[in-house]
Design an enzyme around this catalytic site. Structure first.
Site, mmCIF file in Angstrom:
data_model
loop_
_atom_site.group_PDB
_atom_site.id
_atom_site.type_symbol
_atom_site.label_atom_id
_atom_site.label_comp_id
_atom_site.label_asym_id
_atom_site.label_seq_id
_atom_site.Cartn_x
_atom_site.Cartn_y
_atom_site.Cartn_z
ATOM 1 N N PHE A 1 19.716 21.767 70.869
ATOM 2 C CA PHE A 1 19.603 22.075 69.444
ATOM 3 C C PHE A 1 20.978 21.862 68.811
ATOM 4 O O PHE A 1 21.989 22.292 69.363
ATOM 5 C CB PHE A 1 19.135 23.526 69.268
ATOM 6 C CG PHE A 1 18.790 23.857 67.852
ATOM 7 C CD1 PHE A 1 17.587 23.438 67.305
ATOM 8 C CD2 PHE A 1 19.668 24.567 67.059
ATOM 9 C CE1 PHE A 1 17.267 23.730 65.988
ATOM 10 C CE2 PHE A 1 19.355 24.857 65.744
ATOM 11 C CZ PHE A 1 18.153 24.441 65.207
ATOM 12 N N ASP B 1 21.087 29.512 76.544
ATOM 13 C CA ASP B 1 20.468 29.807 75.250
ATOM 14 C C ASP B 1 18.978 30.026 75.530
ATOM 15 O O ASP B 1 18.295 29.120 76.020
ATOM 16 C CB ASP B 1 20.702 28.621 74.303
ATOM 17 C CG ASP B 1 20.066 28.829 72.926
ATOM 18 O OD1 ASP B 1 19.065 29.565 72.838
ATOM 19 O OD2 ASP B 1 20.556 28.221 71.950
ATOM 20 N N TYR C 1 13.902 35.964 66.092
ATOM 21 C CA TYR C 1 12.802 35.670 65.149
ATOM 22 C C TYR C 1 11.741 34.730 65.679
ATOM 23 O O TYR C 1 10.789 34.425 64.983
ATOM 24 C CB TYR C 1 13.356 35.136 63.823
ATOM 25 C CG TYR C 1 14.338 33.979 63.928
ATOM 26 C CD1 TYR C 1 13.896 32.695 64.200
ATOM 27 C CD2 TYR C 1 15.707 34.180 63.757
ATOM 28 C CE1 TYR C 1 14.782 31.643 64.288
ATOM 29 C CE2 TYR C 1 16.614 33.126 63.854
ATOM 30 C CZ TYR C 1 16.141 31.856 64.123
ATOM 31 O OH TYR C 1 17.018 30.807 64.225
ATOM 32 N N LYS C 2 11.882 34.238 66.905
ATOM 33 C CA LYS C 2 10.852 33.337 67.434
ATOM 34 C C LYS C 2 9.817 34.168 68.196
ATOM 35 O O LYS C 2 9.058 34.900 67.589
ATOM 36 C CB LYS C 2 11.499 32.252 68.304
ATOM 37 C CG LYS C 2 12.485 31.360 67.537
ATOM 38 C CD LYS C 2 13.017 30.279 68.467
ATOM 39 C CE LYS C 2 14.200 29.548 67.873
ATOM 40 N NZ LYS C 2 13.864 28.683 66.745
ATOM 41 N N ARG D 1 5.283 19.644 66.778
ATOM 42 C CA ARG D 1 5.486 20.723 67.771
ATOM 43 C C ARG D 1 4.391 21.775 67.637
ATOM 44 O O ARG D 1 4.067 22.211 66.526
ATOM 45 C CB ARG D 1 6.817 21.454 67.514
ATOM 46 C CG ARG D 1 8.043 20.730 67.875
ATOM 47 C CD ARG D 1 9.240 21.679 68.023
ATOM 48 N NE ARG D 1 9.397 22.649 66.931
ATOM 49 C CZ ARG D 1 10.370 23.545 66.882
ATOM 50 N NH1 ARG D 1 11.249 23.618 67.870
ATOM 51 N NH2 ARG D 1 10.470 24.380 65.876
HETATM 52 C C1 PLP Z 1 17.939 26.409 70.965
HETATM 53 C C2 PLP Z 1 18.280 27.003 69.644
HETATM 54 N N1 PLP Z 1 19.486 27.590 69.472
HETATM 55 C C3 PLP Z 1 19.823 28.143 68.278
HETATM 56 C C4 PLP Z 1 18.937 28.118 67.206
HETATM 57 C C5 PLP Z 1 19.250 28.690 65.867
HETATM 58 O O1 PLP Z 1 20.306 29.525 65.820
HETATM 59 P P1 PLP Z 1 20.537 30.448 64.544
HETATM 60 O O2 PLP Z 1 19.585 31.591 64.626
HETATM 61 O O3 PLP Z 1 21.943 30.840 64.634
HETATM 62 O O4 PLP Z 1 20.224 29.653 63.314
HETATM 63 C C6 PLP Z 1 17.671 27.531 67.363
HETATM 64 C C7 PLP Z 1 16.741 27.511 66.219
HETATM 65 O O5 PLP Z 1 15.694 26.972 66.233
HETATM 66 C C8 PLP Z 1 17.357 26.946 68.598
HETATM 67 O O6 PLP Z 1 16.174 26.350 68.770
#
Ligand code: PLP
Length: 412
Positions: free
Chosen positions: A128, A197, A222-223, A371
């Site tokens: 990402f 991550d 939030y996911k 997706r």
């Molecule tokens: C792998 C990954 N890392 C980080 C993020 C987003 O990070 P943040 O919450 O800081 O915007 C996402 C968002 O979809 C993601 O898929």
């Protein structure tokens, strides 16, 4: 010869689903199929009442007293402990703070400081974007080199020069996942530390951070954790590193004694040292209550359902979408997948808009990825059938081909 999968067969799977009762723990519109819990989780049904209490009693009436009286202050630690149970971490190893991007920055700089003499942060190209951007800044600020390789080359690229390996467990576009244990072992053999991550992992499938001896992890609220838009994120530090880790954003909430207001910074001895400033308290409260949706849920059962939903999606795509220009961007082998399946189509954006107009919600990732995320707590097997049926109709009839569906919105 394989037999044809019918909608009735999908309904039978729902009838036998031991997690089916969990769907009632969410407020989902009755006319909507929601396959985007990998981007923004659905709202757990208990959250509005908890927020009402937080707003009307704790904030409006309790005012500043609520930091003590309503136990607001230790909420990031409490919520971290709840998340720890979902990711194979111990109590006191996870805390809720900031965003994933910010936590990744803190962890990467801190981990690099623990590896004097090594100057490479190893990441991968298809990660990402925020992970790569943040790793680039962390590398620049610590005098390191950011080395990005293709996903299949990660293991071979871990050598004695590498300070930190920074990877996302499940890829956001393809849903392909790493073998956490094998990659962590390889990193440690080479003397590197590892940062995972878990944005597309936490709440979708079990992982065993401590059994794998992972060093650090970050992930968002939030996911699949359903904490709401912009929910605060989490950070994991293995307890063996807690005494040594020095993160760079030394705000007062990470101080050993914040309310002594001393001039000099002294890090908190526990996971609290990963905090920076005041928590977004309403967001923490929403996330904390949202996590109740996992009460009594066996994570292996959760994973079994996630795999079954993904396998059904792929089997139905094979059965129904042949000849319609769709490709499969995710691994067929469920062992290599997270909880999403991605299709490709050259008109993917417009097709997804047409699908959303029919209340079937997935999302689009450039250049051509459709997706579909399967949050096992609330997605039904018939949802998969109905999604593929809608997709087939939209592509076969060309219903996607209108100016309305072709016009790009700012958030895809
Ligand atoms: C792998 C990954 N890392 C980080 C993020 C987003 O990070 P943040 O919450 O800081 O915007 C996402 C968002 O979809 C993601 O898929």
């Amino acid at each position: 010869m394989t037999s044809t999968i019918t909608r009735d067969a999908c309904a039978a799977l729902d009838a036998a689903d031991t997690l089916a009762h969990c769907r009632a723990r969410f407020n989902l519109p009755a006319d909507t199929i929601y396959l985007d819990g990998n981007s923004l989780g659905a709202m757990p049904a208990n959250v509005p009442a908890r927020m009402k209490q937080a707003l009307e009693q704790e904030w409006a009436h309790g005012l500043i007293r609520s930091w003590n009286d309503a136990d607001w202050y230790p909420a990031p630690q409490r919520t971290g402990d709840k998340i720890a149970k979902l990711i194979g971490a111990g109590q006191g190893e996870v805390i809720v703070a900031d965003s994933t991007s910010v936590n990744l920055f803190k962890v990467l700089v801190a981990a690099t400081r623990m590896q004097p003499g090594r100057r490479v942060i190893l990441a991968e190209r298809t990660n990402f974007p925020t992970d790569v951007y943040i790793a680039g800044s962390a590398a620049e600020m610590t005098g390191c080199e950011l080395r990005c390789v293709d996903p299949d080359d990660v293991l071979a690229a871990i050598d004695e020069t590498v300070a930190i390996v920074s990877l996302t467990h499940v890829n956001y576009k393809t849903g392909k996942r790493y073998d956490m244990e094998a990659v962590t072992r390889r990193a440690h053999e080479a003397g590197a530390l590892i940062v995972w991550d878990l944005c597309h992992t936490a709440g979708a499938m079990p992982v065993q951070l401590n059994a794998c001896e992972a060093d650090f992890a970050v992930g968002c609220g939030y996911k699949y954790l359903n904490g709401g838009p912009g929910a605060p994120a989490f950070v994991f530090v293995a307890s063996r590193h807690l005494a040594a880790i020095r993160q760079p954003l030394t705000g007062w909430h990470g101080h050993a004694k914040p309310f002594e207001f001393t001039h000099d910074y002294a890090p908190h001895p526990a996971i609290d040292r990963m905090l920076t400033g005041t928590a977004p308290q309403l967001g923490v409260i929403a996330l904390e209550s949202a996590l109740d949706a996992f009460d009594g849920v066996d994570l292996n059962t959760l994973r079994e359902k996630s795999v079954a939903l993904g396998n059904l999606f792929i089997a139905l795509a094979d059965q129904e979408l042949a000849g319609l220009g769709c490709g499969l961007a995710s691994p067929r082998d469920a062992d290599q997948r997270g909880s999403q399946v991605s299709l490709t189509h050259e008109e993917g954006y417009a097709i997804m808009q047409a699908l959303i107009a029919r209340n079937v919600i997935g999302d689009f990732r450039a250049p051509d990825i459709l997706r579909f995320g399967f949050a096992p707590l609330y997605v039904r097997y018939v949802d998969i059938w109905d999604t593929i049926a809608a997709l087939k109709d939209i592509i076969a009839t060309g219903a996607w081909n209108t100016p309305e569906f072709r016009t790009r919105k700012s958030v895809t």
